[in-house]
Motif scaffolding. Structure first.
Motif, short mmCIF file in Angstrom:
data_model
loop_
_atom_site.label_atom_id
_atom_site.label_comp_id
_atom_site.label_asym_id
_atom_site.label_seq_id
_atom_site.Cartn_x
_atom_site.Cartn_y
_atom_site.Cartn_z
N ILE A 160 0.85 -1.18 0.00
CA ILE A 160 0.00 0.00 0.00
C ILE A 160 0.89 1.23 0.00
O ILE A 160 2.10 1.16 0.22
CB ILE A 160 -0.97 0.02 1.20
N GLU A 161 0.25 2.39 -0.20
CA GLU A 161 1.01 3.63 -0.25
C GLU A 161 1.46 4.06 1.15
O GLU A 161 0.93 3.59 2.16
CB GLU A 161 0.16 4.72 -0.89
N SER A 162 2.42 4.97 1.17
CA SER A 162 3.02 5.37 2.44
C SER A 162 2.33 6.60 3.01
O SER A 162 2.06 7.57 2.31
CB SER A 162 4.52 5.65 2.26
N GLY A 163 2.05 6.55 4.29
CA GLY A 163 1.46 7.68 5.01
C GLY A 163 1.56 7.41 6.50
O GLY A 163 1.51 6.26 6.95
N HIS A 164 1.71 8.47 7.28
CA HIS A 164 1.85 8.32 8.72
C HIS A 164 0.54 8.68 9.42
O HIS A 164 -0.09 9.69 9.08
CB HIS A 164 2.96 9.25 9.25
N PHE A 165 0.16 7.87 10.40
CA PHE A 165 -1.04 8.11 11.20
C PHE A 165 -0.64 8.15 12.67
O PHE A 165 0.00 7.22 13.17
CB PHE A 165 -2.09 7.03 10.96
N ARG A 166 -1.02 9.21 13.34
CA ARG A 166 -0.71 9.36 14.76
C ARG A 166 -2.02 9.28 15.56
O ARG A 166 -2.86 10.17 15.49
CB ARG A 166 -0.01 10.70 15.00
N PHE A 167 -2.17 8.18 16.32
CA PHE A 167 -3.36 7.97 17.13
C PHE A 167 -3.09 8.44 18.55
O PHE A 167 -2.09 8.05 19.16
CB PHE A 167 -3.73 6.48 17.18
N VAL A 175 -8.97 9.20 20.74
CA VAL A 175 -9.32 10.59 21.07
C VAL A 175 -9.09 11.48 19.86
O VAL A 175 -9.86 12.39 19.58
CB VAL A 175 -8.49 11.08 22.28
N ARG A 176 -7.99 11.23 19.15
CA ARG A 176 -7.69 12.00 17.96
C ARG A 176 -6.85 11.14 17.01
O ARG A 176 -5.98 10.39 17.44
CB ARG A 176 -6.92 13.28 18.29
N LEU A 177 -7.14 11.29 15.73
CA LEU A 177 -6.28 10.74 14.68
C LEU A 177 -5.77 11.91 13.86
O LEU A 177 -6.55 12.80 13.48
CB LEU A 177 -7.06 9.77 13.79
N GLU A 178 -4.49 11.92 13.59
CA GLU A 178 -3.93 12.95 12.72
C GLU A 178 -3.05 12.28 11.67
O GLU A 178 -2.26 11.38 11.98
CB GLU A 178 -3.12 13.96 13.53
N GLN A 179 -3.20 12.73 10.43
CA GLN A 179 -2.45 12.18 9.31
C GLN A 179 -1.25 13.05 8.98
O GLN A 179 -1.28 14.27 9.17
CB GLN A 179 -3.34 12.07 8.06
N ARG A 180 -0.22 12.43 8.47
CA ARG A 180 0.93 13.14 7.91
C ARG A 180 1.24 12.47 6.59
O ARG A 180 1.70 11.32 6.56
CB ARG A 180 2.14 13.07 8.85
N LEU A 181 0.95 13.17 5.49
CA LEU A 181 1.18 12.60 4.17
C LEU A 181 2.34 13.35 3.50
O LEU A 181 3.11 14.03 4.14
CB LEU A 181 -0.10 12.67 3.34
N GLY A 182 2.45 13.20 2.20
CA GLY A 182 3.53 13.84 1.47
C GLY A 182 4.69 12.92 1.15
O GLY A 182 5.61 13.30 0.42
N TYR A 183 4.65 11.68 1.64
CA TYR A 183 5.76 10.75 1.40
C TYR A 183 5.82 10.28 -0.04
O TYR A 183 6.84 9.75 -0.48
CB TYR A 183 5.64 9.54 2.34
N ASN A 184 4.72 10.46 -0.79
CA ASN A 184 4.69 10.03 -2.19
C ASN A 184 4.83 11.21 -3.14
O ASN A 184 4.48 11.11 -4.32
CB ASN A 184 3.35 9.32 -2.47
N HIS A 185 5.36 12.32 -2.63
CA HIS A 185 5.53 13.50 -3.49
C HIS A 185 6.48 13.18 -4.63
O HIS A 185 7.58 12.66 -4.42
CB HIS A 185 6.08 14.67 -2.67
N LYS A 186 6.04 13.49 -5.84
CA LYS A 186 6.80 13.15 -7.05
C LYS A 186 7.18 14.35 -7.89
O LYS A 186 7.76 14.20 -8.96
CB LYS A 186 5.97 12.17 -7.90
N GLY A 187 6.77 15.54 -7.45
CA GLY A 187 7.04 16.72 -8.25
C GLY A 187 6.24 16.73 -9.54
O GLY A 187 6.69 17.27 -10.56
#
Length: 502
Positions: A160-167, A175-187
């Motif tokens: 699957i594609e790469s992405g960070h999830f902070r639970f 209580v909260r989920l926050e995403q951090r994406l951008g790992y598949n940036h290709k320009g």
């Protein structure tokens, strides 16, 4: 003053199908207040060029598109995120790529730029060399006692594609989920600049592999609008058939995957078999399982093989024959229903506030479908029946998918039975222009804007994937659910990582 009246005070710039209005900075600064007073105006997209910021809006009741721009004086412009929460990630992206800062923004943390690019603001007029060491990502603070955090990703099990999830959790409760994406940036945007639409179409087809037809079609229609080119009717109908075949394949895949994430593997096996049959038929008809690079600016790349048309019809018949049994199995297993009903709820208010499209929006009562709002080709003569639910949970999202499959089968059969004769391609003239296109992919509407210079090369472009406005709702859907329900919720959304990482 209404939003539409405020925008139309600007100087109209030539763009098809609607003009883009260039607003004075003081008028653009009035937009947030006007938007707060008109909840029926949806934010579709935001993007930029060096020194300018652009926004696409939709008056939902009348299906009227509104395009506005403003100079970003001193590299700043008024934020829209206080009025439309869906603007948050666009504003973060604009800062990363163009170096323009939204004043008064709800959130200005980096999004695509993780501090490891050699240049900062690479699409700005004057990119600067990055001389600051990369920092750890910053997540929103949490107050209270008894909570802890679980980091997941960016590397996951499976392909699957790469992405960070902070639970942030209390016990098992999120209580909260926050995403951090951008790992598949290709320009991708930078790669498209300075190229002809026909050459850059290969990049559009690879923005998100499961939506290769939808993104290619939105890109092609934007280029055709910019150059006032009308593809041959046969090409328009073949494109619609490919778009619906892509929808069926992905809905089948998601149906099975949701069940599998609830530890019920049989539906995934059956859906996978049906999907595989359809992909093989696609290959026989169009020469590619996902139909990649088959939609091009001006038309389509090749005629379908006659044997492939027969294979597609046979594959659709197999899918249609098994749908009742799949639905019966899904409905009759209490343990499965216990996992999906009431899980990951997105309220109607949130879906409307973020202008969520596709399955996510329609499962929460937002009845928008670009095929109905802006019909063309075969959709103008026989639009699909809208599948709408109100519950907003995992179950509702799956049921919307299940209801859309037979509708798409009906559309493909009608299209293939009534294909107009004639050519399949019309060349684009080498000229300047500007165009916007909306295409209903399987995730929702794709909004692609393109500007060509006088030589017909891409001066600026922005393809907006539906996931831009759906990822934030996944965060909301996980609140007060348990950690073990995240795979179910995530798959029921099936947002694209690559589509927003550009």
């Amino acid at each position: 003053m209404s939003v539409s009246a405020l925008i139309r005070r600007g100087t109209p710039q030539p763009c098809r199908p609607v003009p883009r209005h260039l607003l004075a900075p003081e008028d653009f600064a009035r937009l947030p207040v006007a938007l707060l007073e008109e909840p029926g105006v949806a934010l579709l997209s935001m993007w930029a060029e060096p020194g300018f910021v652009h926004v696409a809006l939709l008056e939902e009741a009348s299906a009227t598109l509104l395009l506005a721009s403003s100079p970003a004086e001193g590299g700043r412009y008024p934020a829209l995120s206080p009025a439309r929460p869906g603007a948050v990630r666009f504003e973060r992206m604009i800062r990363d790529l163009w170096g323009l800062q939204a004043e008064g923004a709800a959130d200005l943390r980096p999004w695509l730029d993780h501090g490891r690019w050699p240049l900062t603001a690479p699409l700005s007029a004057r990119p600067l060399r990055n001389q600051v060491p990369a920092e750890q990502p910053v997540f929103l603070p949490v107050e209270g006692e008894g909570w802890h955090q679980i980091p997941v990703g960016p590397v996951h099990a499976g392909v699957i594609e790469s992405g960070h999830f902070r639970f942030t959790v209390q016990g098992e409760l999120v209580v909260r989920l926050e995403q951090r994406l951008g790992y598949n940036h290709k320009g991708t945007l930078g790669l498209m600049l300075g190229k002809s639409p026909r050459t850059a179409a290969r990049f559009a087809a690879r923005l998100s592999g499961d939506s290769t037809v939808a993104h290619s079609l939105a890109f092609a229609e934007a280029a055709e609008a910019a150059t006032a080119t009308t593809p041959p009717p046969r090409a328009i109908w073949l494109r619609a058939a490919m778009l619906e075949l892509e929808r069926i394949a992905n809905h089948l895949g998601d149906w099975g995957a949701v069940c599998n994430d609830a530890s019920f593997a049989w539906p995934q096996a059956r859906c996978g078999l049906l999907r595989e049959g359809l992909l093989r038929a696609n290959f026989e008809a169009f020469g590619h399982r996902l139909m990649m690079d088959r939609v091009t600016p001006g038309g389509v790349a090749a005629e379908p093989m006659p044997s492939g048309i027969a294979a597609i019809l046979a594959a659709l018949a197999a899918v249609e024959a098994e749908l009742p049994a799949l639905a019966a199995v899904y409905d009759s297993h209490a343990s499965l229903q216990d996992r999906v009903v009431g899980t990951g709820v997105v309220t109607a208010a949130l879906a409307a506030g973020f202008a969520a499209g596709g399955v996510v929006g329609r499962a929460s009562g937002r009845g928008f479908d670009a095929r109905l709002a802006f019909p063309n080709g075969p959709y103008a003569g026989g639009p699909p029946r809208l599948a709408l639910r109100e519950e907003g949970d995992v179950d509702a999202r799956l049921r919307v998918r299940a209801a859309e499959i037979p509708e798409s089968i009906r559309l493909v059969r009608r299209i293939l039975a009534t294909l107009p004769p004639g050519e399949i391609y019309a060349p684009l003239p080498q000229q300047g222009g500007e165009g916007l296109a909306l295409v209903e992919g399987f995730r929702g509407e794709i909004v692609t804007w393109m500007a060509l210079d006088d030589g017909g090369l891409i001066r600026a472009v922005f393809p907006r994937d539906p996931s831009w406005l759906q990822w934030p709702l996944l965060e909301a859907a996980m609140q007060d659910n348990i950690v073990a329900d995240f795979p179910l919720c995530n798959k029921s959304f099936n947002c694209s990582y690559s589509g927003v990482d550009l």
